[in-house]
Motif scaffolding. Sequence first.
Motif, mmCIF file in Angstrom:
data_model
loop_
_atom_site.group_PDB
_atom_site.id
_atom_site.type_symbol
_atom_site.label_atom_id
_atom_site.label_comp_id
_atom_site.label_asym_id
_atom_site.label_seq_id
_atom_site.Cartn_x
_atom_site.Cartn_y
_atom_site.Cartn_z
ATOM 1 N N GLY A 114 24.663 13.910 8.490
ATOM 2 C CA GLY A 114 24.664 12.468 8.613
ATOM 3 C C GLY A 114 23.583 11.767 7.815
ATOM 4 O O GLY A 114 23.600 10.536 7.707
ATOM 5 N N VAL A 115 22.634 12.515 7.244
ATOM 6 C CA VAL A 115 21.554 11.886 6.475
ATOM 7 C C VAL A 115 22.082 11.304 5.167
ATOM 8 O O VAL A 115 21.648 10.225 4.728
ATOM 9 N N ILE A 116 23.025 11.994 4.514
ATOM 10 C CA ILE A 116 23.592 11.484 3.265
ATOM 11 C C ILE A 116 24.558 10.349 3.607
ATOM 12 O O ILE A 116 25.474 10.516 4.424
ATOM 13 N N HIS A 117 24.356 9.187 3.002
ATOM 14 C CA HIS A 117 25.224 8.043 3.274
ATOM 15 C C HIS A 117 26.661 8.398 2.879
ATOM 16 O O HIS A 117 26.890 9.029 1.839
ATOM 17 N N PRO A 118 27.653 8.024 3.695
ATOM 18 C CA PRO A 118 29.039 8.360 3.366
ATOM 19 C C PRO A 118 29.464 7.952 1.953
ATOM 20 O O PRO A 118 30.258 8.654 1.309
ATOM 21 N N ARG A 119 28.928 6.821 1.457
ATOM 22 C CA ARG A 119 29.285 6.387 0.097
ATOM 23 C C ARG A 119 28.737 7.330 -0.965
ATOM 24 O O ARG A 119 29.214 7.341 -2.096
ATOM 25 N N ASP A 120 27.712 8.118 -0.600
ATOM 26 C CA ASP A 120 27.072 9.003 -1.567
ATOM 27 C C ASP A 120 27.585 10.436 -1.498
ATOM 28 O O ASP A 120 27.140 11.297 -2.261
ATOM 29 N N VAL A 121 28.490 10.705 -0.575
ATOM 30 C CA VAL A 121 29.071 12.047 -0.483
ATOM 31 C C VAL A 121 30.119 12.203 -1.579
ATOM 32 O O VAL A 121 31.091 11.445 -1.619
ATOM 33 N N ARG A 122 29.929 13.163 -2.446
ATOM 34 C CA ARG A 122 30.876 13.410 -3.545
ATOM 35 C C ARG A 122 31.881 14.507 -3.213
ATOM 36 O O ARG A 122 32.977 14.528 -3.748
ATOM 37 N N VAL A 123 31.490 15.435 -2.333
ATOM 38 C CA VAL A 123 32.412 16.480 -1.871
ATOM 39 C C VAL A 123 32.283 16.564 -0.353
ATOM 40 O O VAL A 123 31.225 16.956 0.172
ATOM 41 N N PRO A 124 33.304 16.169 0.395
ATOM 42 C CA PRO A 124 33.235 16.264 1.859
ATOM 43 C C PRO A 124 33.071 17.709 2.327
ATOM 44 O O PRO A 124 33.581 18.656 1.698
ATOM 45 N N GLY A 125 32.374 17.869 3.425
ATOM 46 C CA GLY A 125 32.080 19.198 3.925
ATOM 47 C C GLY A 125 33.299 20.033 4.261
ATOM 48 O O GLY A 125 33.228 21.269 4.246
ATOM 49 N N CYS A 126 34.427 19.395 4.562
ATOM 50 C CA CYS A 126 35.624 20.172 4.902
ATOM 51 C C CYS A 126 36.165 20.962 3.707
ATOM 52 O O CYS A 126 37.008 21.849 3.869
ATOM 53 N N PHE A 127 35.693 20.639 2.492
ATOM 54 C CA PHE A 127 36.112 21.385 1.298
ATOM 55 C C PHE A 127 35.129 22.489 0.933
ATOM 56 O O PHE A 127 35.369 23.238 -0.010
ATOM 57 N N VAL A 128 34.006 22.578 1.651
ATOM 58 C CA VAL A 128 32.925 23.494 1.279
ATOM 59 C C VAL A 128 32.854 24.629 2.297
ATOM 60 O O VAL A 128 32.825 24.397 3.507
ATOM 61 N N ASP A 129 32.787 25.861 1.795
ATOM 62 C CA ASP A 129 32.819 27.020 2.690
ATOM 63 C C ASP A 129 31.461 27.675 2.878
ATOM 64 O O ASP A 129 31.213 28.310 3.912
ATOM 65 N N ALA A 130 30.588 27.575 1.894
ATOM 66 C CA ALA A 130 29.251 28.152 2.030
ATOM 67 C C ALA A 130 28.289 27.388 1.136
ATOM 68 O O ALA A 130 28.671 26.889 0.073
ATOM 69 N N VAL A 131 27.039 27.308 1.594
ATOM 70 C CA VAL A 131 26.002 26.577 0.864
ATOM 71 C C VAL A 131 24.822 27.504 0.611
ATOM 72 O O VAL A 131 24.341 28.188 1.522
ATOM 73 N N VAL A 132 24.376 27.513 -0.632
ATOM 74 C CA VAL A 132 23.192 28.265 -1.037
ATOM 75 C C VAL A 132 22.112 27.252 -1.412
ATOM 76 O O VAL A 132 22.367 26.344 -2.214
ATOM 77 N N VAL A 133 20.927 27.386 -0.853
ATOM 78 C CA VAL A 133 19.839 26.452 -1.135
ATOM 79 C C VAL A 133 18.934 27.039 -2.211
ATOM 80 O O VAL A 133 18.417 28.157 -2.066
ATOM 81 N N ASP A 134 18.751 26.284 -3.285
ATOM 82 C CA ASP A 134 17.874 26.685 -4.388
ATOM 83 C C ASP A 134 16.970 25.510 -4.741
ATOM 84 O O ASP A 134 17.316 24.685 -5.599
ATOM 85 N N PRO A 135 15.806 25.395 -4.090
ATOM 86 C CA PRO A 135 14.938 24.232 -4.328
ATOM 87 C C PRO A 135 14.334 24.193 -5.722
ATOM 88 O O PRO A 135 13.784 23.166 -6.137
ATOM 89 N N ASP A 136 14.441 25.286 -6.459
ATOM 90 C CA ASP A 136 13.828 25.361 -7.786
ATOM 91 C C ASP A 136 14.762 24.916 -8.912
ATOM 92 O O ASP A 136 14.321 24.825 -10.060
ATOM 93 N N GLN A 137 16.041 24.679 -8.603
ATOM 94 C CA GLN A 137 16.938 24.298 -9.690
ATOM 95 C C GLN A 137 16.600 22.898 -10.193
ATOM 96 O O GLN A 137 16.409 21.960 -9.417
ATOM 97 N N LYS A 138 16.556 22.767 -11.511
ATOM 98 C CA LYS A 138 16.201 21.502 -12.136
ATOM 99 C C LYS A 138 17.439 20.629 -12.319
ATOM 100 O O LYS A 138 18.582 21.075 -12.148
ATOM 101 N N GLN A 139 17.195 19.396 -12.714
ATOM 102 C CA GLN A 139 18.293 18.494 -13.055
ATOM 103 C C GLN A 139 19.078 19.041 -14.248
ATOM 104 O O GLN A 139 20.289 18.894 -14.349
ATOM 105 N N HIS A 140 18.366 19.685 -15.164
ATOM 106 C CA HIS A 140 18.943 20.310 -16.361
ATOM 107 C C HIS A 140 18.024 21.468 -16.717
ATOM 108 O O HIS A 140 16.834 21.462 -16.370
ATOM 109 N N TYR A 141 18.550 22.462 -17.415
ATOM 110 C CA TYR A 141 17.696 23.584 -17.803
ATOM 111 C C TYR A 141 16.421 23.122 -18.502
ATOM 112 O O TYR A 141 15.370 23.746 -18.373
ATOM 113 N N GLU A 142 16.526 22.040 -19.283
ATOM 114 C CA GLU A 142 15.404 21.579 -20.091
ATOM 115 C C GLU A 142 14.584 20.486 -19.402
ATOM 116 O O GLU A 142 13.664 19.943 -20.014
ATOM 117 N N LEU A 143 14.911 20.159 -18.154
ATOM 118 C CA LEU A 143 14.366 18.929 -17.571
ATOM 119 C C LEU A 143 14.254 19.060 -16.068
ATOM 120 O O LEU A 143 15.235 19.376 -15.390
#
Length: 519
Positions: free
Chosen positions: A223-252
């Motif tokens: 519920g923290v993510i505003h509904p307007r900002d959800v790009r993929v609803p959770g009912c389509f997602v089966d597993a989540v992997v958390v990677d806090p080190d991933q950058k916006q882009h490899y170079e950035l």
Amino acid sequence: MPMKRITTSEEAVNCIQDCHTIAVGGASGYAVPEKLLEALGKRFRETGHPRDLTLVHVFGVGNQCDKGLEHLAQPGLFRRVVGGHWSMAPSMARLAAEDVFEAYNLPAGVMEHLYGAAAAGRPGITTPVGLHTFVDPRLEGGKLNSRATEDLVEVTVCDGEEYLFYKVIPIDIALIHASESDTAGNLGMSQNAGFWHNTDLAQAAKATGGSTLAVTCKLVDSGVIHPRDVRVPGCFVDAVVVDPDQKQHYELDFDPTLTGDAVKAESEFRDFPFGVRKVIARRAALELTPGAILNVGFGVADGVVKIAREQGLADTLTPTIEHGQFGGIPAEGLLFGGMYNARAILGSPHMFSFYHGCGVDQAYLGFLQVDREGNVNVSKLASSIIGTGGFIDIAQRARKLIFCGSLAVRAETELSSGGVRFVNHGRPKFVEKVDQITFSARFARQSGQEVLYVTEAAVFRMTDDGVRLEEIAPGVDFDTDIVPQLGFKPIVAETVRTMPLELFTGDLLPRRLFSHYGG
């Protein structure tokens, strides 16, 4: 919504079985599910499984070195690969050229719409995009090597008009990335430079009974993510992997001016140094018209937006790129795919729908080869596989095309206030026959497109009879400089104009040269 399985990348990829079809999201180094690709590559190296997969990817995925699909460039892992662009993972392109697996190249926009078709349970899509190019089955059918024998594309007729029918590719496993996920699996992309095709891809996997595995930088409460900002609803997602080190882009790490959360000041952009690339971009920019919606390609062509900014014309134009952004300044090099100071960011399938619907007034694109008919190749040189990306989607449906590039490969030139002098000639880029037809002059003539080919030494136009020379740079001689660097002798206009001398100095161009702006 129920809690989603939060897991490691190693555990997540264990659901991928032999002969599955996997689809990978992301573009270049943006929104790539890097941890999942690393884990899948490692699992195959250690166990020899999964084997004989089919891989589908719309854009190039990687950094042209050691990331992205490079993790998966292993013989035996894939039976077939269908890619929109190949150059970001050179080892995968090399395996394709060596016939290690069946290899196909389809237009990126068509591939994105195939995800939408799969999500809606349709058998495929029917479109004119690709007619008379190498994806047309009467030419190559998008097949890149001898192992690719199955036809993925068919010619069909509707109301007397020819179209291509592209078959849906059912997806077993979708691998995607989003900057944040809540514990219910709802995915947000607030720190991504675009949205790309995550929604369509996850829906496509769901519709065919498959699974979606997502990598996220940050996990938040449901519920923290505003509904307007959800790009993929959770009912389509089966597993989540958390990677806090991933950058916006490899170079950035993160640049808020790529997400619309900050504005990059004009003073922060690098100056456009004077040289051959700038001369080409200046001449191309003389075709700009007020109010035009543009597509700007990778490389030399992106200089047109720089010239528009230098000349004070930027506010009269709307540049776009196929990754979904409107109205900003395209990022360069490996950062292409993002746009600084964008006015709007849509999912890339929406942008391709706009392109397919002839929404672009002018497209500024590069070229590797042009032949005497006016066909253009950007997708393959000899045995080197590059891929079309969004080029076919854009080029076949834009109202006006300006192809931008140097006259020859590795020519040495000197620029001065007197124009151009060739110190050493280069290898022809204008050839008798292109290695592969990525842009079809035949289709363009049938569609009534206006097509120019702009170089530092000459400007050519596509006509009903072939490529015609219309302008030549000051200081350049047709017989001693142009002809020896062409693979054919072009048609020559009755009156060949001299390219404006002002193009070849470092000063701002006089407004009178921009004829569409009342010059």
